[in-house]
Design a protein around this motif. Structure first.
Motif, PDB file in Angstrom:
ATOM      1  N   THR A  92      55.645  30.496 -47.182  1.00  0.00           N
ATOM      2  CA  THR A  92      56.998  31.002 -47.297  1.00  0.00           C
ATOM      3  C   THR A  92      57.508  31.175 -45.887  1.00  0.00           C
ATOM      4  OG1 THR A  92      56.406  32.182 -49.295  1.00  0.00           O
ATOM      5  CG2 THR A  92      58.435  32.851 -48.210  1.00  0.00           C
ATOM      6  N   GLU A  93      58.550  30.487 -45.589  1.00  0.00           N
ATOM      7  CA  GLU A  93      59.108  30.584 -44.249  1.00  0.00           C
ATOM      8  C   GLU A  93      59.709  31.963 -44.058  1.00  0.00           C
ATOM      9  OE1 GLU A  93      61.651  27.796 -41.297  1.00  0.00           O
ATOM     10  OE2 GLU A  93      61.783  27.429 -43.423  1.00  0.00           O
ATOM     11  N   SER A  94      59.519  32.513 -42.907  1.00  0.00           N
ATOM     12  CA  SER A  94      60.084  33.809 -42.598  1.00  0.00           C
ATOM     13  C   SER A  94      61.605  33.695 -42.588  1.00  0.00           C
ATOM     14  CB  SER A  94      59.584  34.278 -41.233  1.00  0.00           C
ATOM     15  OG  SER A  94      60.407  35.306 -40.753  1.00  0.00           O
ATOM     16  N   LEU A  95      62.241  34.456 -43.450  1.00  0.00           N
ATOM     17  CA  LEU A  95      63.698  34.447 -43.513  1.00  0.00           C
ATOM     18  C   LEU A  95      64.275  34.934 -42.192  1.00  0.00           C
ATOM     19  CD1 LEU A  95      65.884  33.726 -45.503  1.00  0.00           C
ATOM     20  CD2 LEU A  95      65.794  36.058 -46.375  1.00  0.00           C
ATOM     21  N   ASP A  96      63.622  35.920 -41.602  1.00  0.00           N
ATOM     22  CA  ASP A  96      64.073  36.454 -40.328  1.00  0.00           C
ATOM     23  C   ASP A  96      64.085  35.355 -39.260  1.00  0.00           C
ATOM     24  OD1 ASP A  96      64.906  38.297 -38.456  1.00  0.00           O
ATOM     25  OD2 ASP A  96      62.907  39.098 -38.077  1.00  0.00           O
ATOM     26  N   GLY A 131      68.765  23.969 -47.194  1.00  0.00           N
ATOM     27  CA  GLY A 131      67.655  23.680 -48.099  1.00  0.00           C
ATOM     28  C   GLY A 131      66.505  24.648 -47.902  1.00  0.00           C
ATOM     29  N   ARG A 132      66.209  24.949 -46.654  1.00  0.00           N
ATOM     30  CA  ARG A 132      65.134  25.905 -46.365  1.00  0.00           C
ATOM     31  C   ARG A 132      65.537  27.307 -46.829  1.00  0.00           C
ATOM     32  NH1 ARG A 132      64.711  24.545 -40.295  1.00  0.00           N
ATOM     33  NH2 ARG A 132      63.521  26.465 -40.166  1.00  0.00           N
ATOM     34  N   LEU A 133      66.803  27.638 -46.650  1.00  0.00           N
ATOM     35  CA  LEU A 133      67.309  28.940 -47.093  1.00  0.00           C
ATOM     36  C   LEU A 133      67.298  29.032 -48.619  1.00  0.00           C
ATOM     37  CD1 LEU A 133      68.673  31.628 -46.275  1.00  0.00           C
ATOM     38  CD2 LEU A 133      70.854  30.435 -46.442  1.00  0.00           C
ATOM     39  N   PHE A 134      67.793  27.995 -49.285  1.00  0.00           N
ATOM     40  CA  PHE A 134      67.830  27.992 -50.750  1.00  0.00           C
ATOM     41  C   PHE A 134      66.428  28.026 -51.344  1.00  0.00           C
ATOM     42  CE2 PHE A 134      72.140  25.537 -50.859  1.00  0.00           C
ATOM     43  CZ  PHE A 134      72.817  26.696 -50.494  1.00  0.00           C
ATOM     44  N   ALA A 135      65.448  27.510 -50.612  1.00  0.00           N
ATOM     45  CA  ALA A 135      64.069  27.494 -51.115  1.00  0.00           C
ATOM     46  C   ALA A 135      63.546  28.910 -51.348  1.00  0.00           C
ATOM     47  CB  ALA A 135      63.155  26.744 -50.152  1.00  0.00           C
ATOM     48  N   ALA A 136      64.145  29.884 -50.683  1.00  0.00           N
ATOM     49  CA  ALA A 136      63.726  31.272 -50.850  1.00  0.00           C
ATOM     50  C   ALA A 136      64.310  31.901 -52.118  1.00  0.00           C
ATOM     51  CB  ALA A 136      64.145  32.089 -49.623  1.00  0.00           C
ATOM     52  N   LEU A 137      65.183  31.161 -52.802  1.00  0.00           N
ATOM     53  CA  LEU A 137      65.841  31.681 -54.002  1.00  0.00           C
ATOM     54  C   LEU A 137      65.132  31.205 -55.265  1.00  0.00           C
ATOM     55  CD1 LEU A 137      69.551  30.965 -53.028  1.00  0.00           C
ATOM     56  CD2 LEU A 137      68.371  33.172 -52.966  1.00  0.00           C
ATOM     57  N   PRO A 138      65.331  31.916 -56.379  1.00  0.00           N
ATOM     58  CA  PRO A 138      64.808  31.417 -57.657  1.00  0.00           C
ATOM     59  C   PRO A 138      65.444  30.065 -57.991  1.00  0.00           C
ATOM     60  CG  PRO A 138      65.553  33.703 -57.842  1.00  0.00           C
ATOM     61  CD  PRO A 138      65.984  33.213 -56.496  1.00  0.00           C
ATOM     62  N   ILE A 144      72.194  25.869 -58.946  1.00  0.00           N
ATOM     63  CA  ILE A 144      73.646  25.971 -59.081  1.00  0.00           C
ATOM     64  C   ILE A 144      74.330  26.002 -57.717  1.00  0.00           C
ATOM     65  CG2 ILE A 144      73.909  28.486 -59.274  1.00  0.00           C
ATOM     66  CD1 ILE A 144      75.891  27.648 -61.699  1.00  0.00           C
ATOM     67  N   LEU A 145      73.700  26.609 -56.719  1.00  0.00           N
ATOM     68  CA  LEU A 145      74.282  26.608 -55.377  1.00  0.00           C
ATOM     69  C   LEU A 145      74.332  25.192 -54.799  1.00  0.00           C
ATOM     70  CD1 LEU A 145      72.770  29.863 -53.870  1.00  0.00           C
ATOM     71  CD2 LEU A 145      75.185  29.407 -54.313  1.00  0.00           C
ATOM     72  N   ILE A 146      73.294  24.421 -55.032  1.00  0.00           N
ATOM     73  CA  ILE A 146      73.300  23.043 -54.532  1.00  0.00           C
ATOM     74  C   ILE A 146      74.350  22.214 -55.256  1.00  0.00           C
ATOM     75  CG2 ILE A 146      71.956  20.899 -54.441  1.00  0.00           C
ATOM     76  CD1 ILE A 146      69.525  22.690 -53.731  1.00  0.00           C
ATOM     77  N   LEU A 147      74.443  22.366 -56.572  1.00  0.00           N
ATOM     78  CA  LEU A 147      75.431  21.593 -57.314  1.00  0.00           C
ATOM     79  C   LEU A 147      76.848  21.887 -56.829  1.00  0.00           C
ATOM     80  CD1 LEU A 147      74.008  21.877 -60.950  1.00  0.00           C
ATOM     81  CD2 LEU A 147      73.965  19.865 -59.458  1.00  0.00           C
ATOM     82  N   ARG A 148      77.137  23.144 -56.534  1.00  0.00           N
ATOM     83  CA  ARG A 148      78.504  23.510 -56.125  1.00  0.00           C
ATOM     84  C   ARG A 148      78.710  23.384 -54.618  1.00  0.00           C
ATOM     85  NH1 ARG A 148      83.701  23.345 -57.245  1.00  0.00           N
ATOM     86  NH2 ARG A 148      84.808  25.011 -56.204  1.00  0.00           N
ATOM     87  N   ARG A 177      75.383  33.422 -55.679  1.00  0.00           N
ATOM     88  CA  ARG A 177      75.916  33.716 -54.339  1.00  0.00           C
ATOM     89  C   ARG A 177      75.575  35.142 -53.940  1.00  0.00           C
ATOM     90  NH1 ARG A 177      81.692  30.761 -55.464  1.00  0.00           N
ATOM     91  NH2 ARG A 177      81.164  28.742 -54.571  1.00  0.00           N
ATOM     92  N   GLN A 178      75.731  36.079 -54.874  1.00  0.00           N
ATOM     93  CA  GLN A 178      75.426  37.474 -54.574  1.00  0.00           C
ATOM     94  C   GLN A 178      73.935  37.656 -54.306  1.00  0.00           C
ATOM     95  OE1 GLN A 178      77.899  39.830 -54.095  1.00  0.00           O
ATOM     96  NE2 GLN A 178      76.156  40.828 -53.143  1.00  0.00           N
ATOM     97  N   ASN A 179      73.081  36.974 -55.070  1.00  0.00           N
ATOM     98  CA  ASN A 179      71.634  37.045 -54.821  1.00  0.00           C
ATOM     99  C   ASN A 179      71.300  36.557 -53.417  1.00  0.00           C
ATOM    100  OD1 ASN A 179      71.131  38.044 -57.351  1.00  0.00           O
ATOM    101  ND2 ASN A 179      70.453  36.098 -58.221  1.00  0.00           N
ATOM    102  N   LEU A 180      71.954  35.461 -52.998  1.00  0.00           N
ATOM    103  CA  LEU A 180      71.729  34.945 -51.651  1.00  0.00           C
ATOM    104  C   LEU A 180      72.170  35.970 -50.607  1.00  0.00           C
ATOM    105  CD1 LEU A 180      70.942  32.618 -49.753  1.00  0.00           C
ATOM    106  CD2 LEU A 180      73.279  31.776 -49.987  1.00  0.00           C
ATOM    107  N   ILE A 181      73.335  36.544 -50.809  1.00  0.00           N
ATOM    108  CA  ILE A 181      73.837  37.551 -49.868  1.00  0.00           C
ATOM    109  C   ILE A 181      72.897  38.750 -49.836  1.00  0.00           C
ATOM    110  CG2 ILE A 181      75.707  39.220 -49.494  1.00  0.00           C
ATOM    111  CD1 ILE A 181      77.606  36.949 -50.615  1.00  0.00           C
TER     112      ILE A 181
END
Length: 190
Positions: A92-96, A131-138, A144-148, A177-181
């Motif tokens: 898991t890449e460090s988000l920080d 892509g690396r950021l989205f990988a941290a999401l469910p 849906i974020l990629i599609l939009r 979007r809120q989960n990402l934020i």
């Protein structure tokens, strides 16, 4: 120059060179979609190549009720989702660290989705970061974020693709979007 329908007819008649024309016309978009899902340029290149192999092998399944681009991007989406499921990320890449390296891209992306809900155009470097950021999401949020945000599909097209209502798409996108934020909140520079 032939139009795409003529090229598709030629491919369906066994013209391999015509398929090469389709590949050249769509390879950049397919690669960018793969890059957004996978977050790694090398993996995206491999996945894009596999997308076209699968398309060629399954070309008899192509129905003209959708555009070739819609069909090939659907193959890319499905392949990348399969790869992500199989990957079971060992690291898991460090988000920080990620946000520290690419903070400007993230802040620009975040301000667009937070303030306007609008998608934007991204460079390959931006897409690799996202892509690396989205990988941290469910998976549901990532999809849906990629599609939009990356594929820039309309809400209606997303609803068709995900087989849900327009209201469900809007609600899911807002939650994603809120989960990402929320996930990135500790790292947001105010």
């Amino acid at each position: 120059m032939q139009n795409e329908n003529d090229i598709i007819t030629a491919v369906q008649s066994g013209d391999i060179e015509a398929f090469g024309t389709l590949v050249r016309a769509h390879q950049t978009r397919v690669r960018l979609v793969c890059l957004a899902f996978l977050g790694n340029a090398g993996e995206a290149d491999d996945a894009a190549q596999e997308v076209f192999v699968r398309a060629f092998k399954g070309f008899e399944n192509f129905k003209r009720d959708a555009s070739f681009e819609t069909w090939i991007i659907r193959i890319a989406d499905n392949l990348c989702l399969d790869l992500l499921r199989a990957r079971k990320r060992h690291r898991t890449e460090s988000l920080d660290a990620l946000l520290e390296q690419q903070g400007e891209i993230f802040e620009g992306f975040l301000s667009r989705i937070k303030d306007t809900g609008e998608s934007s155009t991204y460079t390959p470097k931006d897409l690799e970061f996202l892509g690396r950021l989205f990988a941290a999401l469910p998976e549901d949020d990532r999809e849906i974020l990629i599609l939009r945000e990356v594929e820039q599909l309309s809400y209606e097209t997303i609803a068709e693709r995900l087989r849900c209502s327009l209201d469900a798409v809007k609600g899911r996108l807002k939650r994603s979007r809120q989960n990402l934020i929320n996930k990135c909140h500790p790292f947001i520079h105010k």
